[in-house]
Enzyme design. Structure first.
Site, mmCIF file in Angstrom:
data_model
loop_
_atom_site.group_PDB
_atom_site.id
_atom_site.type_symbol
_atom_site.label_atom_id
_atom_site.label_comp_id
_atom_site.label_asym_id
_atom_site.label_seq_id
_atom_site.Cartn_x
_atom_site.Cartn_y
_atom_site.Cartn_z
ATOM 1 N N CYS A 46 34.951 69.043 -24.607
ATOM 2 C CA CYS A 46 35.663 69.648 -23.477
ATOM 3 C C CYS A 46 35.025 70.995 -23.115
ATOM 4 C CB CYS A 46 37.156 69.757 -23.811
ATOM 5 S SG CYS A 46 38.168 70.074 -22.354
ATOM 6 N N GLU A 57 39.351 64.300 -31.189
ATOM 7 C CA GLU A 57 40.037 64.946 -32.324
ATOM 8 C C GLU A 57 41.561 64.889 -32.184
ATOM 9 O OE1 GLU A 57 38.814 66.434 -29.768
ATOM 10 O OE2 GLU A 57 39.603 68.449 -29.430
ATOM 11 N N HIS A 59 38.974 64.296 -25.731
ATOM 12 C CA HIS A 59 39.304 64.905 -27.028
ATOM 13 C C HIS A 59 39.533 63.845 -28.108
ATOM 14 C CE1 HIS A 59 39.755 69.099 -25.810
ATOM 15 N NE2 HIS A 59 40.296 68.665 -24.681
#
Lengths: 80, 224
Positions: free
Chosen positions: B86, B196, B194
């Site tokens: 990002c 994660e 994302h």
């Protein structure tokens, strides 16, 4: 010296913000606007008094930080 | 695996990345402040998401000129894998480690939702265990994720099999539906979504875990 840096999107780079402004102008009744491109102006107050030195310095600032030359052009305007 | 995670003023996903790395078997990562000028020994460097320096001037522009960045660029030259997510992807583009730029989303709106990605290449330390065409659903949260590259750069990316992920349903206007790209040596990955934030069953999806497991196995393999 004072410097004004005009940062604009390169030709061929899509400008969604310019498009949105264009649409808004159209809905306000402004006709005959063929295209709108949005950029930014950065004003610098410099200690330099020599125009060539100031220009060289601002040029370097543009390349290193003020503009992203992948997508943007810049133009420098100097005044006393 | 030893990882370093860069932290700028305004970074906000550093702990999310650390959590994902630890779940994948990494030691507790080191957080490296932007004012530092050297990195601890690292098998992986992560530039996490957030809004470094308030996204002023251009997203990632000031972070890319931080005191820590020469060390990151030096590590990249030595082949240390670097993952930018990002805002981290924006920083890597601004620093020149990846080509192109991330522009304002085509619809001008901040997009915050789950998107489905397709793995576009397995040829990288980040995707080696994911089959080409494999689909994963992970969140995006950005205002400037509209990837742009000039026609020559785009051709080099496509011909070089350097698009890592593509959006199945493009949320931001990215050219060629690009969600993530690799550097020429395939050791630097930048991506807008994302992964994660989709690695723990407690918060829903775990589709992003595969990426971190791939990194861990690639780097453990290299270290062994």
């Amino acid at each position: 010296m004072k410097a004004k840096v005009h940062v604009t999107l390169k030709n061929g780079v899509l400008d969604p913000q310019g498009k949105a402004i264009h649409n808004a102008l159209g809905s306000l009744g402004f006709e005959g606007v063929d295209e709108v491109r949005q950029g930014k102006v950065i004003e610098l107050d410099l200690a330099d008094t020599d125009e060539a030195a100031a220009r060289a310095k601002v040029e370097e600032m543009c390349k290193k930080l003020l503009a992203n030359t992948v997508i943007e052009n810049y133009a420098i305007e100097l005044s006393a | 695996m030893k990882s370093s995670i860069l932290v700028f003023p305004g970074t906000n996903r550093e702990r999310d990345v650390a959590h994902a790395l630890v779940r994948a078997g990494s030691a507790e990562p080191a957080y490296v402040w932007h004012h530092d000028t050297s990195l601890p020994p690292s098998d992986l460097i992560v530039v996490p998401g957030g809004f470094a320096h308030g996204d002023y001037l251009r997203c990632g522009a000031m972070a890319a000129r931080s005191p820590i960045m020469p060390a990151v660029i030096e590590a990249a030259a030595k082949g240390v894998p670097i993952l930018g997510i990002c805002n981290g992807f924006q920083v890597l583009c601004e620093s020149g480690l990846l080509p192109g730029a991330l522009m304002r989303n085509a619809a001008l709106k901040f997009v915050c939702r789950d998107v489905t990605l397709e793995v576009a290449t397995s040829d990288s330390p980040f995707t080696h265990s994911l089959a080409k065409g494999h689909r994963m659903t992970v969140p995006v949260a950005h205002h400037d994720g509209n990837y742009f590259a000039d026609p020559e750069t785009l051709k080099a990316l496509e011909d070089g099999d350097r698009v890592a992920f593509r959006y199945v349903d493009n949320p931001n206007g990215s050219i060629n539906d690009i969600a993530g790209i690799l550097s020429e040596n395939r050791r630097v990955l930048g991506m807008m979504p994302h992964p994660e934030n989709a690695t723990d069953p407690k918060i829903g999806r775990i589709d992003g875990q595969g990426l971190f497991t791939a990194i861990a196995t690639a780097l453990e393999g290299a270290a062994a």
